[in-house]
Design an enzyme around this catalytic site. Sequence first.
Site, mmCIF file in Angstrom:
data_model
loop_
_atom_site.group_PDB
_atom_site.id
_atom_site.type_symbol
_atom_site.label_atom_id
_atom_site.label_comp_id
_atom_site.label_asym_id
_atom_site.label_seq_id
_atom_site.Cartn_x
_atom_site.Cartn_y
_atom_site.Cartn_z
ATOM 1 N N GLU A 161 -9.492 -10.652 -7.994
ATOM 2 C CA GLU A 161 -8.596 -9.516 -7.745
ATOM 3 C C GLU A 161 -7.399 -9.549 -8.699
ATOM 4 O OE1 GLU A 161 -9.811 -9.089 -3.004
ATOM 5 O OE2 GLU A 161 -7.769 -9.672 -3.530
ATOM 6 N N THR A 212 -5.680 -7.229 10.724
ATOM 7 C CA THR A 212 -5.953 -5.938 10.066
ATOM 8 C C THR A 212 -5.446 -4.771 10.906
ATOM 9 O OG1 THR A 212 -7.954 -6.937 9.139
ATOM 10 C CG2 THR A 212 -7.810 -4.530 9.074
ATOM 11 N N TYR A 224 -12.471 -2.104 -3.492
ATOM 12 C CA TYR A 224 -12.980 -2.176 -2.114
ATOM 13 C C TYR A 224 -14.503 -2.030 -2.049
ATOM 14 C CZ TYR A 224 -8.393 -2.311 0.162
ATOM 15 O OH TYR A 224 -7.157 -2.689 0.622
ATOM 16 N N ARG A 228 -2.283 -14.442 4.473
ATOM 17 C CA ARG A 228 -3.058 -13.796 5.545
ATOM 18 C C ARG A 228 -2.299 -13.933 6.875
ATOM 19 N NH1 ARG A 228 -7.206 -10.369 4.202
ATOM 20 N NH2 ARG A 228 -7.660 -10.499 6.428
ATOM 21 N N PHE A 288 -15.449 3.896 7.053
ATOM 22 C CA PHE A 288 -14.073 4.235 6.664
ATOM 23 C C PHE A 288 -13.842 4.177 5.152
ATOM 24 C CE2 PHE A 288 -14.170 -0.290 7.929
ATOM 25 C CZ PHE A 288 -13.746 -0.885 6.749
ATOM 26 N N HIS A 340 -2.274 -5.553 1.494
ATOM 27 C CA HIS A 340 -3.553 -6.229 1.250
ATOM 28 C C HIS A 340 -3.253 -7.656 0.837
ATOM 29 C CE1 HIS A 340 -7.442 -7.365 -0.421
ATOM 30 N NE2 HIS A 340 -6.733 -7.919 -1.403
ATOM 31 N N ASN A 377 -2.216 0.077 6.751
ATOM 32 C CA ASN A 377 -1.667 -1.170 7.294
ATOM 33 C C ASN A 377 -0.803 -1.965 6.303
ATOM 34 O OD1 ASN A 377 -3.736 -2.070 5.723
ATOM 35 N ND2 ASN A 377 -4.928 -2.998 7.368
ATOM 36 N N LYS A 381 0.823 -1.218 0.000
ATOM 37 C CA LYS A 381 0.000 0.000 0.000
ATOM 38 C C LYS A 381 0.860 1.273 0.000
ATOM 39 C CE LYS A 381 -3.964 -2.278 2.213
ATOM 40 N NZ LYS A 381 -4.960 -2.208 3.328
ATOM 41 N N ARG A 383 2.354 -6.676 9.299
ATOM 42 C CA ARG A 383 1.663 -5.535 9.908
ATOM 43 C C ARG A 383 2.225 -5.204 11.287
ATOM 44 N NH1 ARG A 383 -4.291 -7.177 7.536
ATOM 45 N NH2 ARG A 383 -4.279 -5.748 5.761
HETATM 46 P P1 DAT Z 1 -7.988 -6.814 5.601
HETATM 47 O O1 DAT Z 1 -7.184 -5.793 4.825
HETATM 48 O O2 DAT Z 1 -7.209 -7.369 6.759
HETATM 49 O O3 DAT Z 1 -8.583 -7.879 4.724
HETATM 50 P P2 DAT Z 1 -10.674 -5.676 5.743
HETATM 51 O O4 DAT Z 1 -10.951 -6.386 4.455
HETATM 52 O O5 DAT Z 1 -11.623 -5.867 6.870
HETATM 53 O O6 DAT Z 1 -9.205 -6.019 6.288
HETATM 54 O O7 DAT Z 1 -10.599 -4.096 5.475
HETATM 55 C C1 DAT Z 1 -9.991 -3.609 4.292
HETATM 56 C C2 DAT Z 1 -9.165 -2.411 4.633
HETATM 57 O O8 DAT Z 1 -10.020 -1.359 5.127
HETATM 58 C C3 DAT Z 1 -8.146 -2.623 5.762
HETATM 59 O O9 DAT Z 1 -6.962 -3.217 5.324
HETATM 60 C C4 DAT Z 1 -7.940 -1.217 6.242
HETATM 61 C C5 DAT Z 1 -9.328 -0.607 6.122
HETATM 62 N N1 DAT Z 1 -10.055 -0.731 7.400
HETATM 63 C C6 DAT Z 1 -10.645 -1.849 7.909
HETATM 64 N N2 DAT Z 1 -11.203 -1.611 9.108
HETATM 65 C C7 DAT Z 1 -10.959 -0.298 9.370
HETATM 66 C C8 DAT Z 1 -11.271 0.572 10.464
HETATM 67 N N3 DAT Z 1 -11.946 0.143 11.529
HETATM 68 N N4 DAT Z 1 -10.845 1.866 10.379
HETATM 69 C C9 DAT Z 1 -10.165 2.317 9.301
HETATM 70 N N5 DAT Z 1 -9.835 1.544 8.245
HETATM 71 C C10 DAT Z 1 -10.220 0.263 8.277
HETATM 72 MG MG MG Z 2 -10.029 -7.792 3.284
#
Ligand code: DAT
Ligand code: MG
Length: 140
Positions: free
Chosen positions: A128, A93, A51, A87, A59, A117, A114, A11, A104
Amino acid sequence: MANERTFSILKPDATRRNITGAVNAVIEAAGLRIVGQRRIRMTREQAEKFYEVHKERPFFGELVEFMTSGPVVVQVLEGENAVAKYREVMGATNPAQAADGTIRKQFAESVGENTVHGSDSADNAKLEIAQFFTDADIAA
Ligand code: DAT
Ligand code: MG
């Protein structure tokens, strides 16, 4: 589980801090092979589509802003159980909850920024990968 592919993004916080090589070293040390890799600037349309599943989350706007705030490195990773393995290598996350040794835990600045992805299922990995790579861009 046989050889599998997953989709990865380094990222904008990773490119900004010039740590893409350090992150790739963790990926390779875990036994995942980087079989496709390209550095791009994601458009707003690409980020919103990528996304889309999160579009109702509070968010979402912040996430799209961040993902388009600088270059990213899109990758195809290959290996045994690549989806689950990556993962695990990425960590939770929220970096505050990520296990020691994970990407992370080592590198991420916040839950929003973070560092990486990784696809959450083999089906999503295929979708994807197809959003960013053609077969000609991948060499296993
Ligand atoms: P991951 O990237 O671990 O698969 P996710 O699919 O739940 O997590 O969310 C996608 C992205 O969205 C994540 O990498 C960062 C952002 N995100 C998730 N939860 C968040 C939160 N509570 N506040 C801010 N950004 C968030
Ligand atoms: Mg995800």
